[in-house]
Motif scaffolding. Structure first.
Motif, PDB file in Angstrom:
ATOM      1  N   ASP A 120       2.675   7.917  -8.013  1.00  0.00           N
ATOM      2  CA  ASP A 120       2.879   6.720  -7.199  1.00  0.00           C
ATOM      3  C   ASP A 120       3.385   5.565  -8.048  1.00  0.00           C
ATOM      4  OD1 ASP A 120       2.448   5.263  -4.590  1.00  0.00           O
ATOM      5  OD2 ASP A 120       1.143   4.089  -5.903  1.00  0.00           O
ATOM      6  N   SER A 131      -6.306   9.670   3.555  1.00  0.00           N
ATOM      7  CA  SER A 131      -5.722   8.354   3.831  1.00  0.00           C
ATOM      8  C   SER A 131      -6.416   7.254   3.038  1.00  0.00           C
ATOM      9  CB  SER A 131      -5.808   8.053   5.328  1.00  0.00           C
ATOM     10  OG  SER A 131      -7.157   8.040   5.755  1.00  0.00           O
ATOM     11  N   LYS A 143       2.292   5.817   0.855  1.00  0.00           N
ATOM     12  CA  LYS A 143       0.935   6.169   1.270  1.00  0.00           C
ATOM     13  C   LYS A 143       0.917   7.470   2.063  1.00  0.00           C
ATOM     14  CE  LYS A 143      -3.118   4.317   3.620  1.00  0.00           C
ATOM     15  NZ  LYS A 143      -3.696   3.159   4.364  1.00  0.00           N
ATOM     16  N   THR A 158      -1.227  10.789   1.215  1.00  0.00           N
ATOM     17  CA  THR A 158      -2.253  11.210   2.177  1.00  0.00           C
ATOM     18  C   THR A 158      -2.282  12.715   2.358  1.00  0.00           C
ATOM     19  OG1 THR A 158      -2.059   9.091   3.342  1.00  0.00           O
ATOM     20  CG2 THR A 158      -3.059  10.932   4.538  1.00  0.00           C
ATOM     21  N   THR A 178      -2.470   3.272  -3.820  1.00  0.00           N
ATOM     22  CA  THR A 178      -1.322   2.376  -3.647  1.00  0.00           C
ATOM     23  C   THR A 178      -1.698   0.916  -3.879  1.00  0.00           C
ATOM     24  OG1 THR A 178      -1.801   2.363  -1.260  1.00  0.00           O
ATOM     25  CG2 THR A 178      -0.142   3.919  -2.062  1.00  0.00           C
ATOM     26  N   ALA A 195      -5.443   7.543  -0.629  1.00  0.00           N
ATOM     27  CA  ALA A 195      -4.068   7.062  -0.760  1.00  0.00           C
ATOM     28  C   ALA A 195      -3.999   5.542  -0.694  1.00  0.00           C
ATOM     29  CB  ALA A 195      -3.195   7.682   0.332  1.00  0.00           C
ATOM     30  N   GLY A 196      -4.817   4.934   0.177  1.00  0.00           N
ATOM     31  CA  GLY A 196      -4.835   3.478   0.246  1.00  0.00           C
ATOM     32  C   GLY A 196      -5.330   2.844  -1.039  1.00  0.00           C
TER      33      GLY A 196
END
Length: 542
Positions: free
Chosen positions: A50, A79, A70, A74, A86, A82-83
């Motif tokens: 990322d 999710s 994201k 995911t 990021t 991933a949040g």
């Protein structure tokens, strides 16, 4: 006085906006450690990917690209993981850009300084605020070579900034360079590899208000039970429902544990980070959360009861308590700390000195005034040249960490902190306060005199002492005037205006012009009434 810079107004430092507590994960089984290593390694690889995608986007990055990044993460984790990844990448990008700008500004300052000194003849003396020429032709030549290097480096950094390129090492640049100096660091390649991998792991999750115990990814129950939501590829390792892994140990926060328990009981957001200390071979869990901003006390209210002026030095804090008029009260205090040794030792030394200072302020119910120091420009080799010991001394002063810890600890005790401009406090404090405050039983140092100057500036008083004018007659009935003039009193720093004419006990000024003239009556000596009075060196009454 035309060469002096303008002094900024003092202000009350706002309190901290967040809290963090840490506890050890004791009693982990071998299976627990293996799962944490696998999860940290997998999420760390996703964070690296990322970061690469974010650097490739540069200044063209927007919310759509953020959502696209994201979605990619995911599918390989979840999710919420991933949040968190990021968000950390976004914060790191902004920090790298700010650091890049600060480095460019430091390079520009170095180029200006060297260019100005090279333009002067060898051995030329400097003027006020500007350095002189270099001492010898050898030094002049060496600095001309360094100027070329700085200019080339400045061009590269400017080009990187225009192209939105930042250079960040996941795991730390210092540890990366240690790989090439393993003998100096007394590490083997295997030991270095363990540290490198541990620093590149990713095991942190943001909290969510309204969710169970304030965090769905890394969950800690009120009784200390810790569970981690496993990424999709590692879901087969789960030992609890819904793809979660429950650790065998229990965790408890001794510091601010009640505040943490209140938040998770109310399902308020708490962020967690799991970290592995390679040197100690221990696992730690850090909990952090935001707090509402504390309402700042008005500066006038802080000044009402006096305060304590604090001068920060390389090995101690010099402090002196002042009353509301700016007069030193009582005896000065010194709070020592030792900044040698390991980082935990240095941190403990700073905390011990600060808590002693805060207890002293709490005893008298006064605020603390400290300088708003920033030694980034003063620590450069271009400003102080050969003064390596002085540069090392400045670089070793923990100004930022000390200020942050002081504000955080003072907020817990309800003590206000006032920040003042550090301009000329040491010089003017020594000039106006060191000698008057020195007696047979007390030797005032330059640092304690600077503390008085800092306190007076925070109180709104000028640093210069207010000495008393002569009495209106030669008797001792008038005494010595020690009352401070108010900051807004016109002419408070000026001499008393001279009224023409004689001043005697029987004749007012302007009446019988020769009545008080001793020279007219053939008396030896000159009359004292016709001379200008000068300020004496007597201090204020303590």
């Amino acid at each position: 006085m035309g060469g002096l810079r303008e002094v900024a107004a003092p202000f009350v430092v706002p309190g901290p906006s967040g809290m963090a507590v840490r506890a050890g994960l004791k009693g982990l089984t071998g299976q627990d450690e293996m799962v944490l290593r696998l999860v940290g390694g997998w999420l760390g690889s996703l964070a690296s990917r990322d970061w690469k995608a974010r650097c490739a986007a540069g200044l063209d990055h927007d919310s759509d690209r953020w959502a696209r990044r994201k979605r990619v993460l995911t599918g390989q984790s979840s999710s919420r993981w991933a949040g968190s990844i990021t968000k950390v990448t976004h914060d790191q990008w902004g920090l790298a850009r700010r650091g890049q700008l600060a480095f460019i500004q430091s390079l520009e300052a170095g180029v200006r300084t060297i260019t100005q000194r090279l333009s002067l003849p060898v051995g030329a003396k400097g003027s006020r605020g500007l350095p002189g020429g270099y001492r010898s032709r050898r030094e002049w030549f060496a600095k001309s070579r360094r100027l070329c290097l700085l200019q080339d480096q400045l061009e590269r950094e400017r080009a990187d900034r225009e192209a939105a390129r930042v250079r960040v090492v996941r795991g730390g640049r210092k540890l990366l360079r240690t790989r090439h100096h393993l003998e100096v660091a007394r590490l083997t390649e295997a030991q270095w590899r363990v540290r490198w991998e541990a620093e590149r792991w990713f095991l942190q999750a943001d909290g969510e208000s309204g969710k169970r115990y304030g965090n769905e990814t890394i969950r800690v129950s009120p009784d200390g039970e810790v569970s981690v939501k496993l990424p999709g590829p590692l879901a087969g390792l789960a030992n609890a429902p819904h793809g979660r892994y429950l650790l065998a140990c229990r965790v408890g926060f001794r510091h601010r544990g009640e505040q943490w328990a209140d938040r998770i009981t109310a399902n308020r957001a708490v962020a967690y980070r799991i970290h592995y200390d390679v040197e100690r071979d221990r696992w730690y869990l850090t909990a952090s959360w935001q707090i509402p901003p504390v309402r700042t006390v008005p500066l006038e209210a802080v000044r009402s009861g006096g305060l304590i002026g604090v001068d920060t030095n390389a090995d101690h804090l010099a402090a002196w308590r002042l009353d509301t008029h700016g007069n030193p009260v009582g005896e000065p205090r010194r709070f020592d700390y030792d900044l040698s040794g390991s980082a935990p030792h240095r941190d403990a030394q700073v905390r011990h000195a600060l808590i002693s200072l805060l207890h002293w302020a709490k005893r008298y119910g006064v605020a603390i005034a400290i300088e708003d120091l920033d030694f980034q420009a003063d620590a450069t080799r271009e400003k102080h040249g050969r003064r390596k010991r002085f540069r090392k001394l400045i670089s070793g002063m923990p100004t930022a960490k000390l200020r942050a810890r002081l504000v955080s600890m003072a907020a817990e005790l309800g003590i206000a902190v006032v920040a003042v401009d550090p301009a000329y406090t040491s010089r003017w404090g020594a000039q106006h306060w060191q000698k008057p405050l020195t007696s047979k039983n007390r030797r005032t140092t330059r640092h304690h005199a600077a503390a008085v100057a800092i306190g007076r500036r925070a109180l709104g008083h000028p640093i210069r002492r207010r000495t008393a004018p002569p009495p209106h007659d030669q008797s001792d009935g008038a005494g010595h005037r020690t009352v401070q003039a108010a900051p807004d009193t016109p002419g408070r720093e000026e001499t008393r205006p001279r009224i023409p004419g004689p001043r005697t006990r029987s004749v007012d000024a302007g009446c019988r012009a020769k009545a008080g003239d001793q020279c007219a009556h053939n008396r030896s000596g000159r009359t004292a009434e016709h001379e200008f009075w000068h300020q004496d060196s007597l201090p204020l009454s303590l």
